[in-house]
Scaffold this active site. Structure first.
Site, PDB file in Angstrom:
ATOM      1  N   GLU A   1       0.852  -1.191   0.000  1.00 27.40           N
ATOM      2  CA  GLU A   1       0.000   0.000   0.000  1.00 27.40           C
ATOM      3  C   GLU A   1       0.891   1.247   0.000  1.00 27.40           C
ATOM      4  O   GLU A   1       1.579   1.515   0.980  1.00 27.40           O
ATOM      5  CB  GLU A   1      -0.901  -0.025   1.233  1.00 27.40           C
ATOM      6  CG  GLU A   1      -1.867  -1.201   1.206  1.00 27.40           C
ATOM      7  CD  GLU A   1      -2.403  -1.589   2.579  1.00 27.40           C
ATOM      8  OE1 GLU A   1      -2.264  -0.799   3.542  1.00 27.40           O
ATOM      9  OE2 GLU A   1      -2.950  -2.701   2.692  1.00 27.40           O
TER      10      GLU A   1
ATOM     11  N   GLU B   1      -4.599  -6.557   2.665  1.00 30.09           N
ATOM     12  CA  GLU B   1      -3.416  -7.245   3.192  1.00 30.09           C
ATOM     13  C   GLU B   1      -3.382  -8.738   2.869  1.00 30.09           C
ATOM     14  O   GLU B   1      -2.321  -9.286   2.606  1.00 30.09           O
ATOM     15  CB  GLU B   1      -3.302  -7.045   4.714  1.00 30.09           C
ATOM     16  CG  GLU B   1      -2.812  -5.660   5.131  1.00 30.09           C
ATOM     17  CD  GLU B   1      -3.891  -4.595   5.078  1.00 30.09           C
ATOM     18  OE1 GLU B   1      -5.079  -4.935   4.858  1.00 30.09           O
ATOM     19  OE2 GLU B   1      -3.563  -3.411   5.261  1.00 30.09           O
TER      20      GLU B   1
ATOM     21  N   ILE C   1      -0.738  -7.121  10.130  1.00 30.79           N
ATOM     22  CA  ILE C   1      -0.429  -8.492   9.698  1.00 30.79           C
ATOM     23  C   ILE C   1      -1.536  -9.454  10.120  1.00 30.79           C
ATOM     24  O   ILE C   1      -1.643 -10.542   9.567  1.00 30.79           O
ATOM     25  CB  ILE C   1       0.923  -9.047  10.201  1.00 30.79           C
ATOM     26  CG1 ILE C   1       0.939  -9.191  11.699  1.00 30.79           C
ATOM     27  CG2 ILE C   1       2.101  -8.281   9.663  1.00 30.79           C
ATOM     28  CD1 ILE C   1       2.032 -10.121  12.183  1.00 30.79           C
TER      29      ILE C   1
ATOM     30  N   HIS D   1      -1.911   0.765  15.378  1.00 30.08           N
ATOM     31  CA  HIS D   1      -0.788   1.005  14.464  1.00 30.08           C
ATOM     32  C   HIS D   1       0.538   0.600  15.110  1.00 30.08           C
ATOM     33  O   HIS D   1       1.520   0.394  14.410  1.00 30.08           O
ATOM     34  CB  HIS D   1      -0.718   2.475  14.035  1.00 30.08           C
ATOM     35  CG  HIS D   1      -1.742   2.849  13.005  1.00 30.08           C
ATOM     36  ND1 HIS D   1      -3.091   2.828  13.261  1.00 30.08           N
ATOM     37  CD2 HIS D   1      -1.623   3.229  11.709  1.00 30.08           C
ATOM     38  CE1 HIS D   1      -3.750   3.182  12.173  1.00 30.08           C
ATOM     39  NE2 HIS D   1      -2.878   3.436  11.212  1.00 30.08           N
TER      40      HIS D   1
END
Lengths: 321, 325
Positions: B29, B62, B89, B131
């Site tokens: 991304e 993802e 992840i 994050h």
């Protein structure tokens, strides 16, 4: 579409072989402890793998799922190596590491079998990306069930494949059941193929018990992929004649429904067609059946005579050198 | 010697490997055109040099990014894909845990998966816990994945080049705070081996084992303790998998004391593994109980005061060392 008679005979052969293979495994499962693991068969669904793989070239890639046997046989995998792997023996195609569920046969370009529902689609996107990146004239097919269309991975993969015009064909083998859920109990989308519209790719519904229709559709979508026009979502409507696995009592599948679908078996459907066209004789069909049964018997003998891997071989094959 | 931040060092490694091998591509991304425009960031300028065929901006997707890497790697390409922040992840975890890590084994060793997943990590920029969440211990718990977490720009460059040439899946974790901490990076080509720890500061009194961003904290603590006459040996693991147990044990056998330092939370953190290795193999040589200095068992909070509380500092390390002297 004109389909060469040799192709039709090839499809009949791979369906007969797959059926002999699954019928044998189904019988073996009735003897406690003979074949280990969770036995998931594609009895009655053979037209999908056979029709698709007949329309592919050897260099084309397939990514398959937990119900893989008929796909792999149709792609040309060696029945002995498959059977030995299903028996978890050291002579199996994956040395006993994968068992019946994760059979990987890279030598026939069937490198990844994932039993995580829907996981094959992103893997197929990666394979197709490599084909496009290297400007190869080949495609990737991903087989998955109707349940997989409810996974996020399905949507991510279709979106990316469409965006990048990847040479991938998503083949949904809709056998009407995801586990114990009938199709309409797990989604309100009328056809899985309808979801193609959301990703601006063609979606097509095919009679998944008509191997010639599957072959024709796949051929068309393969040409489209090779022309750089991107992916297709092909939904093959078929039926899961057995339970999810051989230990599933199928109490949720109406008996009348099972009976009616058994009547739509794809094998006589093609062989009757060939007989009517005078392209095959009853003797030839019987010979095919006998040959398939002999091959499967030989595969079972090979698997049963093969040793289990040595315990310490468990430590091998984690890492590439 | 050139002075580079870790992001710039990663950028050099990517450039060198992409020039060297046309089968290396990057995807993720904003790896081409992103929302963060900063010369210190890892993929700056790569689109201009290599074009959109090899520098692939992906949708926010993802699972597809990681699946792209696994499938393309099996087909023989060398993908280097980016997961923007470590907590994301989780969205790619099936592809990483069940596929990148396992498909070679499931093939009986027939297929290999030469891919790198670059993961940006670390607390300290006030973004909060979705994050900032260091999950290296999760990844290290999956056989089949190599896990690399460099602490210096020079190591990041050499390790990433090794990771791209490695035939196994490598999770390469970059702490974003290090993007802005320039350090020397050799001009000439070099590779840093994966699975080899590095003694970043020799000392004879206590072994301080750490990795990633905590190396700076370890150095500060070692400086302060040196003023008191305590010589701390700072061991930078660099790779968690494979783990260089030799270097850890050699240091502990010399000093007889161990403190393990990481930013990740405590319970189930990788300090537990390092400690267990030492207890199994060098218990008799320990002169004191070991200590762990880690983030507390809480999500990383957003407020600067709370986030500072979360991140281990040199005071905690100094205290831990004093406790076992």
């Amino acid at each position: 579409m004109q389909i060469p008679v040799e192709k039709k005979r090839e499809m009949l052969w791979t369906m007969i072989l797959s059926r002999a293979f699954s019928d044998t495994l189904s019988e073996l499962c009735k003897t406690q402890g003979r074949v280990p693991g969770m036995m998931i068969l594609s009895t009655g669904q053979e037209a999908v793998g056979s029709g698709v793989c007949a329309a592919l070239l050897p260099e084309d890639v397939i990514v398959t799922n937990h119900r893989s046997h008929s796909h792999l046989l149709a792609k040309g995998a060696d029945p002995r190596a498959l059977m030995a792997e299903i028996y978890c023996k050291s002579t199996g195609c994956n040395k006993g590491k994968s068992g019946t569920l994760h059979l990987a046969v890279p030598e026939v370009n069937a490198p990844c079998t994932s039993t995580v529902v829907g996981a094959g689609l992103p893997l197929a996107v990666g394979q197709a990306f490599a084909q496009q990146y290297r400007e190869e004239r080949r495609v990737t097919v991903c087989f998955f069930g109707d349940g997989a269309a409810d996974e996020g991975s399905f949507h991510e993969a279709l979106n990316l494949a469409s965006l990048w015009r990847l040479p991938v064909i998503f083949v949904c083998e809709n056998n009407l059941y995801a586990g114990a859920q009938r199709y309409e109990e797990h989604t309100r989308t009328r056809h899985v193929a309808d979801r193609a519209e959301g990703y601006a790719i063609p979606g097509e519904v095919v009679d998944g018990n008509d191997v010639l229709a599957v072959y024709a559709s796949l051929t068309k979508s393969r040409q489209r992929a090779l022309a750089g026009e991107g992916p297709t979502l092909l939904e093959c409507k078929t039926y899961r004649c057995h339970g999810h696995s051989e230990s599933d009592p199928q109490h949720y599948q109406p008996e009348e429904e099972i009976r009616s679908w058994r009547g739509k078996c794809p094998i006589p459907r093609l062989s009757d067609n060939l007989l009517a066209e005078g392209r095959i004789t009853r003797d030839e069909i019987r010979e095919m059946q006998a040959k398939a049964e002999a091959m499967v018997r030989d595969a079972v003998s090979f698997a049963e005579a093969s040793p289990y891997p040595l315990a310490e071989e468990a430590l091998e094959d984690v890492w590439a050198d | 010697m050139q002075q580079l931040g870790m992001g710039q060092a990663v950028n050099q490694a990517l450039r060198e490997e992409m020039r060297r091998n046309s089968e290396v591509f990057i995807a993720g991304e904003g790896v081409g055109v992103g929302i963060h425009v900063n010369p210190m960031f890892p993929t700056t300028g790569l689109l201009e040099e290599f074009g959109s065929k090899r520098v692939r901006d992906t949708p926010v997707s993802e699972a597809a990014i990681a699946g792209l890497a696994v499938g393309a790697a099996e087909a023989g390409l060398r993908p280097v894909v980016e997961i923007m922040f470590n907590p994301f992840i989780t969205l790619a975890s099936d592809m990483i845990v069940n596929h990148a890590a396992k498909l070679r084994y499931l093939s009986g060793g027939k297929s290999s998966f030469p891919l790198v997943i670059r993961v940006k990590t670390g607390a300290g920029f006030g973004a909060g816990c979705q994050h900032s969440h260091n999950l290296e211990a999760w990844l290290a718990h999956c056989p089949g994945l190599k896990v690399v977490m460099p602490a210096t720009p020079a190591d990041a460059k050499g390790l990433l080049k090794s990771a791209i040439r490695d035939d196994n899946p490598v999770i390469f974790i970059e702490d974003m705070m290090l993007y802005f901490a320039p350090g020397p990076v050799p001009e000439e080509e070099y590779l840093t081996p994966i699975g080899k720890a590095d003694v970043k500061r020799p000392g004879g009194d206590v072994s301080l084992v750490t990795w990633g961003n905590m190396l700076g904290v370890a150095f500060k603590a070692a400086e302060r303790l040196a003023q008191e006459g305590v010589e701390v040996e700072v061991v930078d693991l660099r790779s968690l998998v494979p783990l260089d147990t030799e270097t850890i044990l050699e240091s502990v056998r010399k000093t007889g004391r161990l403190v393990v330092l990481h930013e990740a939370t405590r319970t189930g953190g990788f300090a537990g593994e390092v400690s267990a290795v030492v207890m199994e193999h060098a218990f008799g040589e320990l002169k004191a109980p070991l200590r762990r200095v880690t983030g507390p068992d809480i999500p990383v909070p957003a407020s600067p005061t709370l986030e500072r509380f979360y991140i281990p500092d040199e005071e905690q390390v100094v205290t831990a060392v004093r406790e076992i002297l």
